[in-house]
Motif scaffolding. Structure first.
Motif, PDB file in Angstrom:
ATOM      1  N   ALA A 170       0.840  -1.200   0.000  1.00 56.80           N
ATOM      2  CA  ALA A 170       0.000   0.000   0.000  1.00 56.80           C
ATOM      3  C   ALA A 170       0.873   1.248   0.000  1.00 56.80           C
ATOM      4  N   PHE A 171       0.390   2.289  -0.667  1.00 55.39           N
ATOM      5  CA  PHE A 171       1.074   3.580  -0.688  1.00 55.39           C
ATOM      6  C   PHE A 171       0.509   4.394   0.470  1.00 55.39           C
ATOM      7  N   VAL A 172       1.373   4.827   1.386  1.00 53.33           N
ATOM      8  CA  VAL A 172       0.918   5.500   2.598  1.00 53.33           C
ATOM      9  C   VAL A 172       1.627   6.841   2.758  1.00 53.33           C
ATOM     10  N   ILE A 173       0.831   7.890   2.918  1.00 52.40           N
ATOM     11  CA  ILE A 173       1.327   9.201   3.344  1.00 52.40           C
ATOM     12  C   ILE A 173       0.592   9.480   4.643  1.00 52.40           C
ATOM     13  N   GLN A 174       1.241   9.241   5.742  1.00 54.42           N
ATOM     14  CA  GLN A 174       0.610   9.304   7.050  1.00 54.42           C
ATOM     15  C   GLN A 174       1.307  10.326   7.921  1.00 54.42           C
ATOM     16  N   ARG A 175       0.545  11.191   8.529  1.00 56.75           N
ATOM     17  CA  ARG A 175       1.072  12.164   9.479  1.00 56.75           C
ATOM     18  C   ARG A 175       0.401  11.914  10.818  1.00 56.75           C
ATOM     19  N   PRO A 176       1.184  11.595  11.846  1.00 51.84           N
ATOM     20  CA  PRO A 176       0.592  11.221  13.132  1.00 51.84           C
ATOM     21  C   PRO A 176      -0.200  12.335  13.803  1.00 51.84           C
ATOM     22  N   TRP A 177       0.068  13.586  13.483  1.00 53.04           N
ATOM     23  CA  TRP A 177      -0.654  14.686  14.106  1.00 53.04           C
ATOM     24  C   TRP A 177      -1.975  14.979  13.386  1.00 53.04           C
ATOM     25  N   ILE A 178      -2.262  14.251  12.316  1.00 54.53           N
ATOM     26  CA  ILE A 178      -3.531  14.391  11.596  1.00 54.53           C
ATOM     27  C   ILE A 178      -4.302  13.093  11.775  1.00 54.53           C
ATOM     28  N   GLY A 179      -5.432  13.160  12.460  1.00 49.68           N
ATOM     29  CA  GLY A 179      -6.199  11.961  12.795  1.00 49.68           C
ATOM     30  C   GLY A 179      -6.858  11.281  11.608  1.00 49.68           C
ATOM     31  N   PRO A 180      -7.720  11.984  10.843  1.00 54.08           N
ATOM     32  CA  PRO A 180      -8.443  11.314   9.765  1.00 54.08           C
ATOM     33  C   PRO A 180      -7.586  11.053   8.537  1.00 54.08           C
ATOM     34  N   ALA A 181      -8.158  10.275   7.613  1.00 55.92           N
ATOM     35  CA  ALA A 181      -7.463   9.929   6.372  1.00 55.92           C
ATOM     36  C   ALA A 181      -8.495   9.497   5.343  1.00 55.92           C
ATOM     37  N   VAL A 182      -8.026   9.244   4.137  1.00 55.77           N
ATOM     38  CA  VAL A 182      -8.843   8.593   3.119  1.00 55.77           C
ATOM     39  C   VAL A 182      -8.096   7.359   2.636  1.00 55.77           C
ATOM     40  N   GLN A 183      -8.873   6.360   2.268  1.00 57.38           N
ATOM     41  CA  GLN A 183      -8.314   5.163   1.655  1.00 57.38           C
ATOM     42  C   GLN A 183      -8.828   5.131   0.222  1.00 57.38           C
ATOM     43  N   VAL A 184      -7.906   5.168  -0.730  1.00 54.22           N
ATOM     44  CA  VAL A 184      -8.245   5.182  -2.148  1.00 54.22           C
ATOM     45  C   VAL A 184      -7.969   3.786  -2.686  1.00 54.22           C
ATOM     46  N   LEU A 185      -9.028   3.065  -3.020  1.00 50.69           N
ATOM     47  CA  LEU A 185      -8.903   1.710  -3.549  1.00 50.69           C
ATOM     48  C   LEU A 185      -8.653   1.791  -5.046  1.00 50.69           C
ATOM     49  N   LEU A 186      -7.686   1.027  -5.535  1.00 52.82           N
ATOM     50  CA  LEU A 186      -7.258   1.129  -6.928  1.00 52.82           C
ATOM     51  C   LEU A 186      -7.753  -0.040  -7.771  1.00 52.82           C
ATOM     52  N   ASN A 187      -7.897   0.248  -9.060  1.00 53.53           N
ATOM     53  CA  ASN A 187      -8.303  -0.753 -10.031  1.00 53.53           C
ATOM     54  C   ASN A 187      -7.387  -0.634 -11.242  1.00 53.53           C
ATOM     55  N   ASP A 188      -6.127  -0.991 -11.042  1.00 57.42           N
ATOM     56  CA  ASP A 188      -5.134  -0.919 -12.108  1.00 57.42           C
ATOM     57  C   ASP A 188      -4.412  -2.261 -12.179  1.00 57.42           C
ATOM     58  N   PRO A 189      -4.677  -3.065 -13.209  1.00 55.02           N
ATOM     59  CA  PRO A 189      -4.053  -4.389 -13.287  1.00 55.02           C
ATOM     60  C   PRO A 189      -2.530  -4.345 -13.445  1.00 55.02           C
ATOM     61  N   ASP A 190      -1.990  -3.220 -13.902  1.00 51.46           N
ATOM     62  CA  ASP A 190      -0.538  -3.113 -14.101  1.00 51.46           C
ATOM     63  C   ASP A 190       0.197  -2.621 -12.866  1.00 51.46           C
ATOM     64  N   ASP A 191      -0.529  -2.260 -11.824  1.00 49.07           N
ATOM     65  CA  ASP A 191       0.081  -1.705 -10.612  1.00 49.07           C
ATOM     66  C   ASP A 191      -0.173  -2.644  -9.442  1.00 49.07           C
ATOM     67  N   PRO A 192       0.867  -3.101  -8.743  1.00 51.88           N
ATOM     68  CA  PRO A 192       0.660  -4.001  -7.605  1.00 51.88           C
ATOM     69  C   PRO A 192       0.124  -3.302  -6.350  1.00 51.88           C
ATOM     70  N   THR A 193       0.073  -1.971  -6.374  1.00 52.03           N
ATOM     71  CA  THR A 193      -0.414  -1.228  -5.210  1.00 52.03           C
ATOM     72  C   THR A 193      -1.925  -1.390  -5.101  1.00 52.03           C
ATOM     73  N   PRO A 194      -2.424  -1.956  -3.990  1.00 48.76           N
ATOM     74  CA  PRO A 194      -3.876  -2.175  -3.875  1.00 48.76           C
ATOM     75  C   PRO A 194      -4.656  -0.921  -3.493  1.00 48.76           C
ATOM     76  N   TYR A 195      -4.023  -0.049  -2.712  1.00 53.80           N
ATOM     77  CA  TYR A 195      -4.714   1.162  -2.264  1.00 53.80           C
ATOM     78  C   TYR A 195      -3.713   2.183  -1.754  1.00 53.80           C
ATOM     79  N   TRP A 196      -4.198   3.414  -1.631  1.00 50.63           N
ATOM     80  CA  TRP A 196      -3.442   4.503  -1.018  1.00 50.63           C
ATOM     81  C   TRP A 196      -4.151   4.873   0.275  1.00 50.63           C
TER      82      TRP A 196
END
Length: 159
Positions: A114-140
């Motif tokens: 998974a591709f993660v941009i995480q900042r501990p001082w920011i509580g919420p986030a979004v999870q972006v689910l991917l649909n790209d057969p050429d990319d092994p990344t399942p979500y951001w």
């Protein structure tokens, strides 16, 4: 590019956010500079008292600015997070996460690719689910102060 097709950079920005530090982190960092400066001065009695502060203060300010540099932008048919770019056509779904949801998404069951941009001082986030057969990344997973607005902007840009 033909004259009829506009450049992607001319499209209006539908979402923009900078993941800056919270205001109270600046005085804490400067307090740490004072403590370290005094400690260094005590350890090196021959060193002029201003030298540790002259070195530590700009270094600390530079690090603090660098930590808060990440920008999230939805514009021109793509999601940009810092220098990473994701065309919205590869977005399958977007989930707005609260602090607990982010903790779960990044916890023990998180996918190692998974591709993660995480900042501990920011509580919420979004999870972006991917649909790209050429990319092994399942979500951001991206920290954001306004998860519902970012999720809405991504889903609207995908349409």
């Amino acid at each position: 590019m033909t004259p009829e097709s506009p450049a992607r950079t001319t499209a209006p920005t539908s979402y923009r956010e900078r993941l800056t530090l919270k205001w109270w982190m600046w005085p804490v960092a400067l307090l740490v500079v004072v403590i370290l400066g005094v400690e260094i001065t005590l350890g090196f009695a021959s060193l002029p008292i201003w030298v540790p502060f002259a070195a530590l203060t700009p270094a600390t300010v530079a690090v603090m600015i660098w930590i808060g540099r990440i920008t999230i932008e939805v514009s021109g048919g793509e999601l940009r997070v810092d220098d990473a770019r994701l065309p919205v056509e590869f977005i399958a779904d977007v989930v707005a996460l609260d602090a607990e949801g982010k903790k779960e998404a990044l916890g023990i069951g998180a996918h190692p690719l998974a591709f993660v941009i995480q900042r501990p001082w920011i509580g919420p986030a979004v999870q972006v689910l991917l649909n790209d057969p050429d990319d092994p990344t399942p979500y951001w997973v991206i920290s954001t102060r306004r998860p519902v607005e970012l999720a809405t902007a991504l889903l609207e840009a995908r349409r």
